[in-house]
Write a protein that holds these residues in place. Structure first.
Motif, mmCIF file in Angstrom:
data_model
loop_
_atom_site.group_PDB
_atom_site.id
_atom_site.type_symbol
_atom_site.label_atom_id
_atom_site.label_comp_id
_atom_site.label_asym_id
_atom_site.label_seq_id
_atom_site.Cartn_x
_atom_site.Cartn_y
_atom_site.Cartn_z
ATOM 1 N N VAL A 1 0.834 -1.200 0.000
ATOM 2 C CA VAL A 1 0.000 0.000 0.000
ATOM 3 C C VAL A 1 0.871 1.254 0.000
ATOM 4 C CG1 VAL A 1 -1.703 1.335 1.315
ATOM 5 C CG2 VAL A 1 -1.980 -1.135 1.062
ATOM 6 N N ARG A 2 1.925 1.244 0.809
ATOM 7 C CA ARG A 2 2.831 2.403 0.826
ATOM 8 C C ARG A 2 3.489 2.605 -0.537
ATOM 9 N NH1 ARG A 2 3.620 0.497 6.193
ATOM 10 N NH2 ARG A 2 5.301 -0.910 5.552
ATOM 11 N N GLU A 3 3.890 1.511 -1.155
ATOM 12 C CA GLU A 3 4.497 1.609 -2.488
ATOM 13 C C GLU A 3 3.489 2.117 -3.508
ATOM 14 O OE1 GLU A 3 6.793 -1.221 -5.787
ATOM 15 O OE2 GLU A 3 6.208 -2.036 -3.822
ATOM 16 N N ALA A 4 2.256 1.600 -3.430
ATOM 17 C CA ALA A 4 1.215 2.038 -4.361
ATOM 18 C C ALA A 4 0.935 3.528 -4.216
ATOM 19 C CB ALA A 4 -0.066 1.233 -4.126
ATOM 20 N N ALA A 5 0.896 4.012 -2.982
ATOM 21 C CA ALA A 5 0.620 5.432 -2.744
ATOM 22 C C ALA A 5 1.678 6.321 -3.387
ATOM 23 C CB ALA A 5 0.539 5.696 -1.244
ATOM 24 N N SER A 6 2.905 5.811 -3.462
ATOM 25 C CA SER A 6 3.989 6.605 -4.059
ATOM 26 C C SER A 6 3.937 6.606 -5.585
ATOM 27 C CB SER A 6 5.341 6.059 -3.596
ATOM 28 O OG SER A 6 5.626 4.792 -4.180
ATOM 29 N N LYS A 7 3.121 5.720 -6.154
ATOM 30 C CA LYS A 7 3.066 5.578 -7.612
ATOM 31 C C LYS A 7 1.919 6.338 -8.255
ATOM 32 C CE LYS A 7 5.065 0.914 -7.815
ATOM 33 N NZ LYS A 7 4.795 -0.511 -8.202
ATOM 34 N N GLY B 1 -15.020 5.535 8.604
ATOM 35 C CA GLY B 1 -14.673 4.371 9.398
ATOM 36 C C GLY B 1 -14.804 3.058 8.657
ATOM 37 N N SER B 2 -15.206 3.091 7.405
ATOM 38 C CA SER B 2 -15.365 1.848 6.646
ATOM 39 C C SER B 2 -14.021 1.324 6.162
ATOM 40 C CB SER B 2 -16.285 2.070 5.437
ATOM 41 O OG SER B 2 -15.642 2.897 4.485
ATOM 42 N N ALA B 3 -13.979 0.022 5.880
ATOM 43 C CA ALA B 3 -12.757 -0.589 5.359
ATOM 44 C C ALA B 3 -12.359 0.014 4.017
ATOM 45 C CB ALA B 3 -12.949 -2.096 5.225
ATOM 46 N N GLN B 4 -13.351 0.238 3.154
ATOM 47 C CA GLN B 4 -13.060 0.779 1.830
ATOM 48 C C GLN B 4 -12.502 2.202 1.925
ATOM 49 O OE1 GLN B 4 -15.875 -0.699 2.787
ATOM 50 N NE2 GLN B 4 -16.240 -2.423 1.413
ATOM 51 N N ALA B 5 -13.128 3.035 2.752
ATOM 52 C CA ALA B 5 -12.655 4.406 2.910
ATOM 53 C C ALA B 5 -11.274 4.436 3.555
ATOM 54 C CB ALA B 5 -13.643 5.214 3.750
ATOM 55 N N GLY B 6 -11.063 3.537 4.519
ATOM 56 C CA GLY B 6 -9.763 3.491 5.169
ATOM 57 C C GLY B 6 -8.652 3.136 4.210
ATOM 58 N N LEU B 7 -8.907 2.194 3.325
ATOM 59 C CA LEU B 7 -7.898 1.799 2.350
ATOM 60 C C LEU B 7 -7.604 2.944 1.383
ATOM 61 C CD1 LEU B 7 -6.045 -0.277 1.135
ATOM 62 C CD2 LEU B 7 -7.995 -1.306 -0.031
ATOM 63 N N LEU B 8 -8.640 3.617 0.894
ATOM 64 C CA LEU B 8 -8.421 4.755 0.002
ATOM 65 C C LEU B 8 -7.677 5.879 0.713
ATOM 66 C CD1 LEU B 8 -11.853 4.863 -1.870
ATOM 67 C CD2 LEU B 8 -9.616 4.281 -2.857
ATOM 68 N N SER B 9 -7.985 6.082 1.974
ATOM 69 C CA SER B 9 -7.278 7.099 2.748
ATOM 70 C C SER B 9 -5.796 6.776 2.842
ATOM 71 C CB SER B 9 -7.896 7.201 4.147
ATOM 72 O OG SER B 9 -7.199 8.149 4.940
ATOM 73 N N LEU C 1 -4.110 5.304 0.704
ATOM 74 C CA LEU C 1 -3.543 5.545 -0.621
ATOM 75 C C LEU C 1 -3.421 7.033 -0.935
ATOM 76 C CD1 LEU C 1 -5.376 2.723 -2.598
ATOM 77 C CD2 LEU C 1 -2.908 2.872 -2.167
ATOM 78 N N GLY C 2 -3.933 7.888 -0.051
ATOM 79 C CA GLY C 2 -3.761 9.329 -0.223
ATOM 80 C C GLY C 2 -5.011 10.112 -0.535
ATOM 81 N N ILE D 1 -8.274 -3.932 -5.062
ATOM 82 C CA ILE D 1 -8.612 -2.509 -4.998
ATOM 83 C C ILE D 1 -7.363 -1.670 -5.207
ATOM 84 C CG2 ILE D 1 -9.395 -0.644 -3.475
ATOM 85 C CD1 ILE D 1 -11.322 -2.701 -2.204
ATOM 86 N N VAL D 2 -6.292 -2.023 -4.505
ATOM 87 C CA VAL D 2 -5.040 -1.263 -4.631
ATOM 88 C C VAL D 2 -4.523 -1.312 -6.067
ATOM 89 C CG1 VAL D 2 -2.620 -1.171 -3.924
ATOM 90 C CG2 VAL D 2 -4.402 -1.546 -2.215
ATOM 91 N N ASP D 3 -4.516 -2.495 -6.667
ATOM 92 C CA ASP D 3 -4.031 -2.626 -8.043
ATOM 93 C C ASP D 3 -4.885 -1.794 -9.008
ATOM 94 O OD1 ASP D 3 -2.090 -4.331 -7.141
ATOM 95 O OD2 ASP D 3 -3.093 -6.172 -7.806
ATOM 96 N N GLY D 4 -6.199 -1.784 -8.769
ATOM 97 C CA GLY D 4 -7.080 -1.005 -9.634
ATOM 98 C C GLY D 4 -6.832 0.490 -9.521
ATOM 99 N N VAL D 5 -6.587 0.963 -8.313
ATOM 100 C CA VAL D 5 -6.310 2.383 -8.112
ATOM 101 C C VAL D 5 -4.992 2.766 -8.772
ATOM 102 C CG1 VAL D 5 -5.747 4.120 -6.363
ATOM 103 C CG2 VAL D 5 -7.690 2.597 -6.020
ATOM 104 N N VAL D 6 -3.984 1.919 -8.646
ATOM 105 C CA VAL D 6 -2.695 2.198 -9.291
ATOM 106 C C VAL D 6 -2.846 2.244 -10.805
ATOM 107 C CG1 VAL D 6 -0.372 1.309 -9.722
ATOM 108 C CG2 VAL D 6 -1.305 1.287 -7.400
ATOM 109 N N ALA D 7 -3.584 1.292 -11.356
ATOM 110 C CA ALA D 7 -3.789 1.264 -12.811
ATOM 111 C C ALA D 7 -4.509 2.521 -13.293
ATOM 112 C CB ALA D 7 -4.575 0.020 -13.195
ATOM 113 N N ARG D 8 -5.417 3.034 -12.489
ATOM 114 C CA ARG D 8 -6.202 4.190 -12.886
ATOM 115 C C ARG D 8 -5.446 5.502 -12.703
ATOM 116 N NH1 ARG D 8 -9.900 5.774 -16.093
ATOM 117 N NH2 ARG D 8 -11.088 3.855 -15.622
#
Length: 330
Positions: A193-199, A225-233, A235-236, A320-327
Motif C-alpha cells: 500500500v505504501r508503495e502504491a501510494a507513491s506511484k 470508518g469503513s474498510a473501503q474508505a480506510g484503504l483509500l485514505s 492511498l492518499g 482494490i489497490v491494483d485497480g487504483v494504481v492502474a487508474r
C-alpha cells in the motif's frame, strides 16, 4: 440491490509489524472480545493452547491444526492468505466461493461445504477437521450449531465484522500456530500500500464510495470508518463523510450511512468510487440524469472500486489497490 454490509472496520493498511506483534502478545493472555489465546506459559510451550471466543467461552486446541474447516466464507480468505491448512469452507449465498480467492481455493483443492445460510454437519465430519472456525455474526454464521460442531472437533468463534482483516489474521495466526506467517502477510500488504501510494497521482479534492442502487432504493455511502474508505485514505485520498442524519436505518453504523437516493445530489466530492462495480458498471451512476450536476459526474471522475470490493479481505484489498494504481499511476 442493497448489500448486507460488514460491521464497522477501521483503517486497513495502517497496522504495522509492531501493532501485529502487540496483538500477538495480547493474544497470549487476553480475554478480549476479538478472540485470543492464553495463557503466556501455555503459549511458550506451544500446545495445547486456549482460545477465548467473543462470548467469553474458551476452546482448547490440543495441537497445531493440520485440517481446518472454515464454516464462514468471509473468514476463509484471510486464512488462505497466510497459508493456513484449510481443507473445506462454506461458500457465499450463491453457492460459490468469493471470486477474489476462488482460484486459490481451487488450486489448493478446498472443498465447498454449503451456501451461506445452510449447514450439513455430515460434510464437516467427512473432512475430519482438527479445528473448525465459525463466524460470530453475518449470513455465514453458524452460532446455532456451535454445540454440534464442537462435538466434531475443537471449534473457535471469530468476529470478522468488528475487525480489519489484518487484526483477524493476527487472531487466526495465534489460534493456528501461524502467527509469524500471518504477521508477514500483513507486513507485505502494508508495504504494498505504501508503495502504491507513491506511484499514483491522487485527483484534487475529495472522494466518496457509494453502493449505487438508483431511485426508490437506499444508496449506502461509505463513512470514514469503513474498510473501503480506510484503504483509500491510506492511498492518499481524502474521503467525504456522508451526513449521518441521512441514515434511514434504525441504528447508525460506523461504516456506511444508508441514505435516500435524493441525497446523492448533494454530495460534493470530485471523485466517486462505486462499490462492487468495475468502471463499466459504474457508469449507471455517471449516466443517471438526476445526478448530472454532482461534481464527480461533472468532472468525469466516476470509477468502479472493483467487482469484489464489497467484502474487504487480503485478496479483494489487493485488487482494490491494483485497480487504483492502474487508474491513477503517475
Amino acid at each position: 440491490m442493497v448489500h448486507d454490509f460488514p460491521s464497522p472496520a477501521r483503517t486497513l493498511a495502517g497496522i504495522t509489524v509492531a501493532a501485529v506483534a502487540v496483538l500477538a502478545t495480547v493474544g497470549c493472555s487476553s480475554t478480549s472480545d476479538t478472540g485470543t489465546t492464553e495463557p503466556a506459559a501455555s503459549q511458550a510451550a506451544g500446545w495445547p493452547r486456549t482460545f477465548t471466543n467473543p462470548d467469553g467461552s474458551t476452546t482448547e486446541i490440543p495441537s497445531k491444526p493440520e485440517a481446518i474447516v472454515s464454516t464462514s466464507v468471509s473468514v476463509t480468505g484471510t486464512l488462505l492468505a497466510f497459508d493456513a491448512p484449510v481443507v473445506a469452507s462454506g461458500s457465499g449465498a450463491t453457492g460459490e466461493f468469493f471470486a477474489q480467492w476462488a482460484e486459490v481455493a481451487d488450486e489448493r483443492d478446498i472443498a465447498n461445504l454449503w451456501p451461506a445460510g445452510k449447514v450439513d454437519l455430515e460434510a464437516v465430519y467427512a473432512h475430519a477437521p482438527d479445528l473448525v472456525v465459525v463466524s460470530a455474526t453475518g449470513a455465514d454464521s453458524l452460532m446455532d450449531q456451535i454445540d454440534e460442531l464442537r462435538a466434531i472437533a475443537p471449534t473457535i468463534v471469530v468476529d470478522y465484522g468488528g475487525q480489519t482483516w489484518q487484526e483477524l489474521a493476527g487472531t487466526l495466526g495465534q489460534a493456528t500456530g501461524l502467527a509469524t506467517e500471518a504477521e508477514q502477510t500483513v507486513t507485505a500488504f502494508d508495504e504494498s500500500v505504501r508503495e502504491a501510494a507513491s506511484k499514483i497521482q491522487v485527483p484534487a479534492g475529495s472522494a466518496n464510495v457509494i453502493s449505487f442502487n438508483g431511485a426508490g432504493e437506499d444508496n449506502p455511502i461509505a463513512r470514514r470508518g469503513s474498510a473501503q474508505a480506510g484503504l483509500l485514505s491510506d492511498l492518499g485520498f481524502t474521503l467525504e463523510d456522508p451526513n449521518p442524519e441521512w441514515n434511514t436505518r434504525s441504528q447508525l453504523r460506523e461504516d456506511f450511512v444508508w441514505t435516500a437516493y435524493e441525497n446523492l445530489t448533494t454530495l460534493t466530492a470530485e471523485t466517486t468510487f462505486i462499490l462492487s462495480k468495475d468502471d463499466a458498471g459504474a457508469q449507471a451512476f455517471a449516466e443517471d440524469p438526476v445526478l448530472a450536476n454532482v461534481p464527480s459526474v461533472q468532472q468525469g471522475q466516476v470509477y468502479g472500486l472493483g467487482a469484489n470490493s464489497f467484502r474487504v479481505d487480503p485478496y479483494s484489498a489487493t485488487e482494490i489497490v491494483d485497480g487504483v494504481v492502474a487508474r491513477f499511476a503517475n
